[in-house]
Design a protein around this motif. Structure first.
Motif, PDB file in Angstrom:
ATOM      1  N   TYR A  39       0.841  -1.205   0.000  1.00  0.00           N
ATOM      2  CA  TYR A  39       0.000   0.000   0.000  1.00  0.00           C
ATOM      3  C   TYR A  39       0.870   1.246   0.000  1.00  0.00           C
ATOM      4  CZ  TYR A  39      -3.411   3.428   1.628  1.00  0.00           C
ATOM      5  OH  TYR A  39      -4.196   4.536   1.752  1.00  0.00           O
ATOM      6  N   GLU A  40       1.886   1.237   0.878  1.00  0.00           N
ATOM      7  CA  GLU A  40       2.752   2.410   0.973  1.00  0.00           C
ATOM      8  C   GLU A  40       3.566   2.603  -0.297  1.00  0.00           C
ATOM      9  OE1 GLU A  40       5.016   1.574   4.433  1.00  0.00           O
ATOM     10  OE2 GLU A  40       3.467   2.251   5.838  1.00  0.00           O
ATOM     11  N   THR A  41       3.903   1.484  -0.976  1.00  0.00           N
ATOM     12  CA  THR A  41       4.706   1.567  -2.197  1.00  0.00           C
ATOM     13  C   THR A  41       3.869   2.003  -3.383  1.00  0.00           C
ATOM     14  OG1 THR A  41       6.219  -0.143  -1.418  1.00  0.00           O
ATOM     15  CG2 THR A  41       6.158   0.257  -3.793  1.00  0.00           C
ATOM     16  N   LEU A  98       0.604   3.260  -3.565  1.00  0.00           N
ATOM     17  CA  LEU A  98      -0.305   4.406  -3.538  1.00  0.00           C
ATOM     18  C   LEU A  98       0.294   5.627  -4.233  1.00  0.00           C
ATOM     19  CD1 LEU A  98      -2.990   5.602  -2.700  1.00  0.00           C
ATOM     20  CD2 LEU A  98      -1.984   6.187  -0.479  1.00  0.00           C
ATOM     21  N   PRO A  99       1.545   6.024  -3.940  1.00  0.00           N
ATOM     22  CA  PRO A  99       2.115   7.177  -4.663  1.00  0.00           C
ATOM     23  C   PRO A  99       2.246   6.916  -6.161  1.00  0.00           C
ATOM     24  CG  PRO A  99       3.410   6.674  -2.692  1.00  0.00           C
ATOM     25  CD  PRO A  99       2.472   5.530  -2.896  1.00  0.00           C
ATOM     26  N   LEU A 100       2.556   5.655  -6.530  1.00  0.00           N
ATOM     27  CA  LEU A 100       2.711   5.340  -7.949  1.00  0.00           C
ATOM     28  C   LEU A 100       1.392   5.495  -8.690  1.00  0.00           C
ATOM     29  CD1 LEU A 100       5.026   2.185  -7.796  1.00  0.00           C
ATOM     30  CD2 LEU A 100       5.673   4.556  -8.209  1.00  0.00           C
ATOM     31  N   TYR A 101       0.311   5.007  -8.078  1.00  0.00           N
ATOM     32  CA  TYR A 101      -0.982   5.102  -8.747  1.00  0.00           C
ATOM     33  C   TYR A 101      -1.524   6.532  -8.718  1.00  0.00           C
ATOM     34  CZ  TYR A 101      -1.146   0.108  -9.437  1.00  0.00           C
ATOM     35  OH  TYR A 101      -0.867  -1.158  -9.869  1.00  0.00           O
ATOM     36  N   ARG A 102      -1.115   7.308  -7.727  1.00  0.00           N
ATOM     37  CA  ARG A 102      -1.458   8.730  -7.754  1.00  0.00           C
ATOM     38  C   ARG A 102      -0.779   9.416  -8.936  1.00  0.00           C
ATOM     39  NH1 ARG A 102      -0.861  10.134  -1.307  1.00  0.00           N
ATOM     40  NH2 ARG A 102      -3.009   9.652  -0.693  1.00  0.00           N
ATOM     41  N   ASP A 103       0.499   9.072  -9.143  1.00  0.00           N
ATOM     42  CA  ASP A 103       1.222   9.633 -10.291  1.00  0.00           C
ATOM     43  C   ASP A 103       0.560   9.200 -11.602  1.00  0.00           C
ATOM     44  OD1 ASP A 103       3.014  10.836  -8.613  1.00  0.00           O
ATOM     45  OD2 ASP A 103       4.570   9.310  -8.833  1.00  0.00           O
ATOM     46  N   ARG A 130       7.241  12.759 -18.518  1.00  0.00           N
ATOM     47  CA  ARG A 130       6.603  12.393 -17.256  1.00  0.00           C
ATOM     48  C   ARG A 130       6.076  10.963 -17.320  1.00  0.00           C
ATOM     49  NH1 ARG A 130       6.903  11.931 -12.296  1.00  0.00           N
ATOM     50  NH2 ARG A 130       4.981  12.021 -11.111  1.00  0.00           N
ATOM     51  N   VAL A 143       6.877   7.802 -14.804  1.00  0.00           N
ATOM     52  CA  VAL A 143       5.818   7.070 -14.102  1.00  0.00           C
ATOM     53  C   VAL A 143       5.876   5.586 -14.443  1.00  0.00           C
ATOM     54  CG1 VAL A 143       3.312   6.755 -13.946  1.00  0.00           C
ATOM     55  CG2 VAL A 143       4.296   9.054 -13.872  1.00  0.00           C
TER      56      VAL A 143
END
Length: 340
Positions: free
Chosen positions: A96-98, A100-105, A181, A185
C-alpha cells in the motif's frame, strides 16, 4: 471474550519456542498476559514430564515436581500461522505504501492525457471549420453550398468577433514534457513489478522520440568565420578571435578542420576554452529557463570558421543528451582557407 494474540504475546511465545525447555520467564510477561496465554491454550504451568498443573495426577507422581510456565504444543503450532499472518499484513502495508504514490502519479498522468486530448480535439475541430469555410468562400454561390457556407460563417462568428477564444494548438514542449513524465511514471511502475508497465514504458519512450523528431530544435548552434561574413543573428554570440590561439598558424593544422580530432584537442588544450564552453552552456540554460519559451540560438565565431568556432560548437553539441533536441551547423567550415 477470547483474548487477542498481541505482538507482546507472540514475542513471548517465540522466545519460549527457542528456549530448550520452552520456558516463559515471569519477568517477560505480565499477569494478564499469563492469563491470556492460558486462556488461548498456548502456555501453562508444566513440569518436565509434561504434566499440566491442576490436571489429574492419580498416582501423585507429579506432586513434588516443580511446574514452570511454558509454551504448549498448541502454542508452538500457532506460531507459524501467526507469523505468516503478520508477514501478510506487513506485505500489504508495504504494498500500500509503495503503490499508492505510484498510482497517484498514474492518475495525474491520465488527467494530463485527457487535458491534452481535449485540447487537440478542440483545435482540430476549429481548423476543420476554418478549412471548410475557406474552401466554400469563393465557390459557394447558390444552393446547398451557399447554405452550408452561411452555417459555417455562423459557427465561426464567435471566434471572429472575440466572444470565443480560438483554441490554441497543443504546444510541442507540453507534449514532450508529458511523454517525459510518462516515462518516469511507467519506469517506476515497471520497477515495482506492475503488469504491462514495461510495454507502456516502451510506448512512452517511442512517443517521446517521435515528438522530439517533429519538434523544432530547443538549442541551435552555429559556427562561422568573420572573414566570410558577419555573425548570424543569435541570442548569444561568442567571439573567439582575440583571446584564443588560432590553429591556423600551425602548418600541420591549417588545412584541417574541427572534424579532425587533432584540431579539437589543440583548441581545447588552450587555457580558458573549456571554461568558456561551460559558461556558454550555463548561459543557454539560463535563457531556456526564462518565462518566454522558444529555441535558443548560439553563434560562435572565429576568423575562418574552420577551427576554434567549429570545435566549440562540436563540443557544445556533444554535451546535450537525447532529452534536448539540438541542431548544429558549421556555416563556413568548408570555405577555402584564407591566406593571412
Amino acid at each position: 471474550m477470547t483474548p487477542q494474540l498481541t505482538e507482546d504475546l507472540l514475542a513471548a511465545l517465540r522466545t519460549a519456542a527457542a528456549h530448550p525447555r520452552g520456558l516463559i520467564h515471569p519477568l517477560t510477561v505480565s499477569a494478564d498476559d499469563e492469563l491470556a496465554l492460558e486462556s488461548l491454550g498456548y502456555a501453562d504451568s508444566i513440569d518436565d514430564c509434561g504434566h499440566v498443573h491442576g490436571t489429574p495426577d492419580p498416582d501423585r507422581t507429579h506432586r513434588s515436581h516443580p511446574h514452570y510456565f511454558r509454551i504448549t504444543d498448541q502454542g508452538r503450532a500457532a506460531l507459524p500461522a501467526a507469523d505468516d499472518h503478520t508477514r501478510r499484513e506487513t506485505s500489504m502495508t508495504t504494498d500500500y505504501e509503495t503503490f499508492l504514490p505510484l498510482y497517484r502519479d498514474l492518475a495525474a498522468l491520465q488527467a494530463a492525457s485527457d487535458r491534452l486530448r481535449m485540447g487537440t480535439s478542440r483545435r482540430t475541430a476549429y481548423e476543420e471549420l476554418v478549412t471548410r469555410h475557406d474552401r466554400l468562400k469563393d465557390s459557394a454561390t447558390s444552393g446547398p453550398e451557399l447554405r452550408e457556407f452561411g452555417m459555417l460563417r455562423e459557427e465561426l462568428a464567435p471566434y471572429l468577433d472575440g466572444r470565443t477564444p480560438v483554441p490554441p494548438p497543443v504546444d510541442s514542449a507540453e507534449l514532450i514534457a508529458y511523454h517525459r513524465r510518462g516515462i518516469d511514471v511507467f519506469r517506476a511502475l515497471a520497477e515495482a513489478g506492475v503488469e504491462d508497465a514495461v510495454e507502456r514504458l516502451a510506448a512512452a519512450e517511442t512517443a517521446l522520440a517521435e515528438e522530439l523528431d517533429k519538434a523544432p530544435a530547443a538549442v541551435e548552434l552555429i559556427s562561422f568565420g568573420y572573414l566570410h561574413g558577419p555573425a548570424p543573428e543569435a541570442h548569444l554570440v561568442v567571439d573567439m578571435r582575440k583571446h584564443f590561439r588560432d590553429p591556423h598558424v600551425h602548418e600541420g593544422l591549417r588545412e584541417l578542420t574541427a572534424d579532425n580530432e587533432l584540431v579539437m584537442r589543440t583548441v581545447f588544450n588552450t587555457p580558458g576554452v573549456e571554461a568558456l564552453a561551460r559558461a556558454t552552456l550555463a548561459a543557454v540554460a539560463a535563457l531556456r529557463a526564462g518565462p518566454s519559451a522558444g529555441p535558443v540560438r548560439v553563434a560562435v565565431g572565429c576568423a575562418g570558421g574552420r577551427h576554434r568556432s567549429a570545435s566549440m560548437v562540436n563540443y557544445l553539441a556533444a554535451q546535450y543528451g537525447s532529452d534536448v533536441k539540438i541542431s548544429h551547423v558549421h556555416r563556413d567550415i568548408h570555405e577555402p582557407v584564407v591566406d593571412r
